[in-house]
Write a protein that holds these residues in place. Structure first.
Motif, PDB file in Angstrom:
ATOM      1  N   VAL A 103       0.717  -1.320   0.056  1.00  0.00           N
ATOM      2  CA  VAL A 103      -0.041   0.162  -0.031  1.00  0.00           C
ATOM      3  C   VAL A 103       0.828   1.335   0.055  1.00  0.00           C
ATOM      4  O   VAL A 103       1.736   1.250   0.876  1.00  0.00           O
ATOM      5  CB  VAL A 103      -0.922  -0.093   1.137  1.00  0.00           C
ATOM      6  CG1 VAL A 103      -1.847   1.211   1.245  1.00  0.00           C
ATOM      7  CG2 VAL A 103      -1.774  -1.199   1.043  1.00  0.00           C
ATOM      8  N   GLY A 104       0.665   2.242  -1.150  1.00  0.00           N
ATOM      9  CA  GLY A 104       1.556   3.510  -1.298  1.00  0.00           C
ATOM     10  C   GLY A 104       0.815   4.473  -0.769  1.00  0.00           C
ATOM     11  O   GLY A 104      -0.436   4.482  -0.857  1.00  0.00           O
ATOM     12  N   VAL A 105       1.354   5.521  -0.657  1.00  0.00           N
ATOM     13  CA  VAL A 105       0.749   6.857  -0.402  1.00  0.00           C
ATOM     14  C   VAL A 105       1.378   7.843  -1.260  1.00  0.00           C
ATOM     15  O   VAL A 105       2.588   8.184  -0.974  1.00  0.00           O
ATOM     16  CB  VAL A 105       0.794   7.439   1.361  1.00  0.00           C
ATOM     17  CG1 VAL A 105       0.007   8.700   1.384  1.00  0.00           C
ATOM     18  CG2 VAL A 105      -0.099   6.326   2.186  1.00  0.00           C
ATOM     19  N   ASP A 186      -0.424  -2.535  -4.534  1.00  0.00           N
ATOM     20  CA  ASP A 186      -1.597  -2.870  -5.154  1.00  0.00           C
ATOM     21  C   ASP A 186      -2.686  -1.909  -4.635  1.00  0.00           C
ATOM     22  O   ASP A 186      -4.011  -1.939  -5.266  1.00  0.00           O
ATOM     23  CB  ASP A 186      -1.769  -4.357  -4.346  1.00  0.00           C
ATOM     24  CG  ASP A 186      -0.978  -5.302  -4.471  1.00  0.00           C
ATOM     25  OD1 ASP A 186      -0.647  -5.495  -5.828  1.00  0.00           O
ATOM     26  OD2 ASP A 186      -0.742  -6.107  -3.778  1.00  0.00           O
ATOM     27  N   VAL A 187      -2.404  -1.173  -4.060  1.00  0.00           N
ATOM     28  CA  VAL A 187      -3.473  -0.086  -3.402  1.00  0.00           C
ATOM     29  C   VAL A 187      -2.674   1.190  -3.197  1.00  0.00           C
ATOM     30  O   VAL A 187      -1.517   1.061  -2.688  1.00  0.00           O
ATOM     31  CB  VAL A 187      -4.125  -0.440  -1.783  1.00  0.00           C
ATOM     32  CG1 VAL A 187      -4.913   0.804  -1.574  1.00  0.00           C
ATOM     33  CG2 VAL A 187      -4.711  -1.722  -2.131  1.00  0.00           C
ATOM     34  N   VAL A 188      -3.018   2.342  -3.702  1.00  0.00           N
ATOM     35  CA  VAL A 188      -2.407   3.628  -3.385  1.00  0.00           C
ATOM     36  C   VAL A 188      -3.461   4.597  -2.699  1.00  0.00           C
ATOM     37  O   VAL A 188      -4.262   4.637  -3.423  1.00  0.00           O
ATOM     38  CB  VAL A 188      -1.542   4.168  -4.629  1.00  0.00           C
ATOM     39  CG1 VAL A 188      -1.060   5.652  -4.208  1.00  0.00           C
ATOM     40  CG2 VAL A 188      -0.861   3.119  -5.143  1.00  0.00           C
ATOM     41  N   ILE A 189      -3.210   5.630  -1.722  1.00  0.00           N
ATOM     42  CA  ILE A 189      -3.905   6.452  -1.117  1.00  0.00           C
ATOM     43  C   ILE A 189      -3.310   7.486  -1.696  1.00  0.00           C
ATOM     44  O   ILE A 189      -2.136   8.015  -1.375  1.00  0.00           O
ATOM     45  CB  ILE A 189      -3.846   6.210   0.216  1.00  0.00           C
ATOM     46  CG1 ILE A 189      -4.376   4.979   0.836  1.00  0.00           C
ATOM     47  CG2 ILE A 189      -4.637   7.401   0.928  1.00  0.00           C
ATOM     48  CD1 ILE A 189      -4.262   4.651   2.420  1.00  0.00           C
ATOM     49  N   THR A 190      -4.185   8.401  -2.561  1.00  0.00           N
ATOM     50  CA  THR A 190      -3.585   9.406  -3.156  1.00  0.00           C
ATOM     51  C   THR A 190      -4.593  10.817  -3.380  1.00  0.00           C
ATOM     52  O   THR A 190      -5.714  10.503  -3.070  1.00  0.00           O
ATOM     53  CB  THR A 190      -3.181   9.309  -4.483  1.00  0.00           C
ATOM     54  OG1 THR A 190      -2.402  10.148  -5.326  1.00  0.00           O
ATOM     55  CG2 THR A 190      -4.315   8.732  -5.370  1.00  0.00           C
ATOM     56  N   GLY A 191      -3.840  11.733  -3.533  1.00  0.00           N
ATOM     57  CA  GLY A 191      -4.783  13.070  -3.632  1.00  0.00           C
ATOM     58  C   GLY A 191      -3.936  14.329  -3.391  1.00  0.00           C
ATOM     59  O   GLY A 191      -2.864  14.319  -3.765  1.00  0.00           O
ATOM     60  N   GLY A 192      -4.633  15.256  -2.671  1.00  0.00           N
ATOM     61  CA  GLY A 192      -3.704  16.667  -2.259  1.00  0.00           C
ATOM     62  C   GLY A 192      -4.378  17.295  -1.113  1.00  0.00           C
ATOM     63  O   GLY A 192      -5.434  17.005  -1.049  1.00  0.00           O
ATOM     64  N   THR A 193      -3.440  18.138  -0.623  1.00  0.00           N
ATOM     65  CA  THR A 193      -4.034  18.745   0.611  1.00  0.00           C
ATOM     66  C   THR A 193      -3.226  20.205   0.588  1.00  0.00           C
ATOM     67  O   THR A 193      -2.339  20.398   0.027  1.00  0.00           O
ATOM     68  CB  THR A 193      -3.806  18.191   1.750  1.00  0.00           C
ATOM     69  OG1 THR A 193      -4.351  18.934   2.808  1.00  0.00           O
ATOM     70  CG2 THR A 193      -2.378  17.807   2.038  1.00  0.00           C
TER      71      THR A 193
END
Length: 411
Positions: A103-105, A186-193
């Protein structure tokens, strides 16, 4: 072209939003659909050249995170952590049982903890070194937000922050997509702030004449593509998406909200703050994203534009969209509602694009009373437009000539 099965599409299985439009996806989407502006006079900016912004006024970090955790985090990390928790919950994944090493961020941020930095600088100047918090560096450093999100959910895979100014959130999602395509995660939590509604930063933008001076009527100040626009309204917020490979999401029976099918990026190599006058860099990013998605320009149904409400950006972006797509795509800018949240903007807008595709609804551009006559695209105003959206695009452009574009397709 929706639903291609070559393994390159990436599933969006979770969304989380904390913005001036509300806490949570449902509250945000309702206000965006209703085109209700959030700009208001901010007492914390009293006495400045510009004293209006779009602040997430409903957000209470102590209530959302608990006082013990909240006091250790700058607001930009607080916003991201709450949005990430919502996105992970929405995805149906369980951090207690997943393989954290897979799991990546990847989160985007432009300026880091500016509010903390300004407060602690004030302490140093007024009271001396002993008044400076030992938490200054971990609170202000731009990379820490991804670290804190990883700590919160046990994500021990690749962990990084992308900083491409106002394109940061979009760049993060594109980078996350690549980690999944390559098989690294397999999973990445992504976005912006972003949470840089601090006096020095707001004054800096005001001195550049980038901000709207419509301080007597803040609700009407952010007006993308309108003939009477005069600058953007600075904002804060966070948007987080959970991404997985489509086959993996389907195998576990997850709801796929939409797909990330294409990503394109480029540099203007032109000017520190002004876009290329012909929009050549933006056009390269758009065409690259479409090519990556295997989509033709005449297949694009909807564009969530960068649409900042600045005189220069809106005209150049509109000319590029007309040149590449013609007038078929229904265009909107949610910044009329949310303001411009800098490094978070692309992620918030990507989330809104996913919701538009999922619901078959193009939200209206707030405060668009009279389209600038030099803008020749189909900008949606006043009321939402219902239509099937098979292919959508989300644009982000930033200082330094940073351009990043996503293509989002239906599940």
């Amino acid at each position: 072209m929706a639903g291609r099965d070559d393994g390159r599409d990436i599933a969006v299985t979770g969304l989380g939003l904390v913005t001036p439009a509300g806490i949570g996806v449902e509250a945000n989407w309702a206000r965006v659909r209703a085109a209700e502006p959030t700009a208001a006079v901010d007492p914390e900016l009293a006495g400045l050249i510009v004293d209006i912004d779009c602040r997430a006024g409903e957000f209470d970090a102590d209530a959302e995170l608990g006082k013990r955790l909240a006091w250790r985090l700058d607001r930009y990390a607080q916003l991201a952590l709450v949005a990430a928790r919502e996105a992970v919950k929405d995805s149906g994944l369980d951090p207690d049982s997943w393989n954290g090493a897979r799991v990546g961020v990847v989160l985007g941020n432009a300026l880091g903890g500016t509010a903390t930095y300004e407060r602690q600088t004030g302490n140093l100047l007024q009271e001396g070194p002993g008044a400076v918090s030992p938490m200054l560096v971990p609170m202000a450093a731009v990379n820490m937000v991804s670290g804190y999100v990883a700590m919160d959910c046990g994500a021990t895979g690749p962990n990084l922050v992308t900083a491409t100014a106002c394109a940061s959130g979009t760049t993060a999602i594109g980078t996350a997509r690549d980690l999944l395509r390559s098989g690294t995660c397999d999973v990445v939590i992504t976005g912006g702030t972003e949470a840089s509604l601090s006096p020095a930063i707001v004054t800096g933008f005001a001195r550049m004449k980038a901000l709207s001076r419509r301080t007597g009527n803040p609700a009407a100040a952010s007006r993308p593509f309108d003939a009477d626009r005069d600058g953007f309204v600075i904002a804060e917020g966070a948007g987080v998406l959970v991404l997985e490979r489509v086959a993996d999401a389907q195998a576990r029976g997850a709801r796929v909200r939409a797909r990330i099918s294409g990503y394109g990026a480029s540099a203007d190599a032109h000017h520190a703050t002004a876009p290329d006058p012909e929009g050549k860099g933006a056009e390269r990013a758009i065409r690259a994203a479409l090519a990556d998605a295997g989509a033709l320009p005449d297949e694009v149904d909807h564009v969530n534009a960068h649409g900042t409400s600045t005189p220069l950006n809106d005209v150049i972006e509109a000319r590029v969209l007309n040149r590449v797509l013609g007038q078929r795509a229904a265009v909107t800018s949610v910044k009329g509602v949310t303001g411009h949240s800098l490094g978070a903007a692309g992620a918030i807008e990507a989330a809104c694009t996913v919701l538009a595709v999922q619901e078959g609804l193009v939200p209206p551009t707030a405060n668009l009373d009279s389209v600038d006559p030099s803008i020749d695209i189909d900008v949606v105003a006043k009321i939402p437009r219902m239509r099937r959206i098979e292919v959508a695009m989300s644009n982000s452009f930033g200082f330094g000539g940073q351009n990043a574009v996503l293509v989002v397709t239906e599940a």
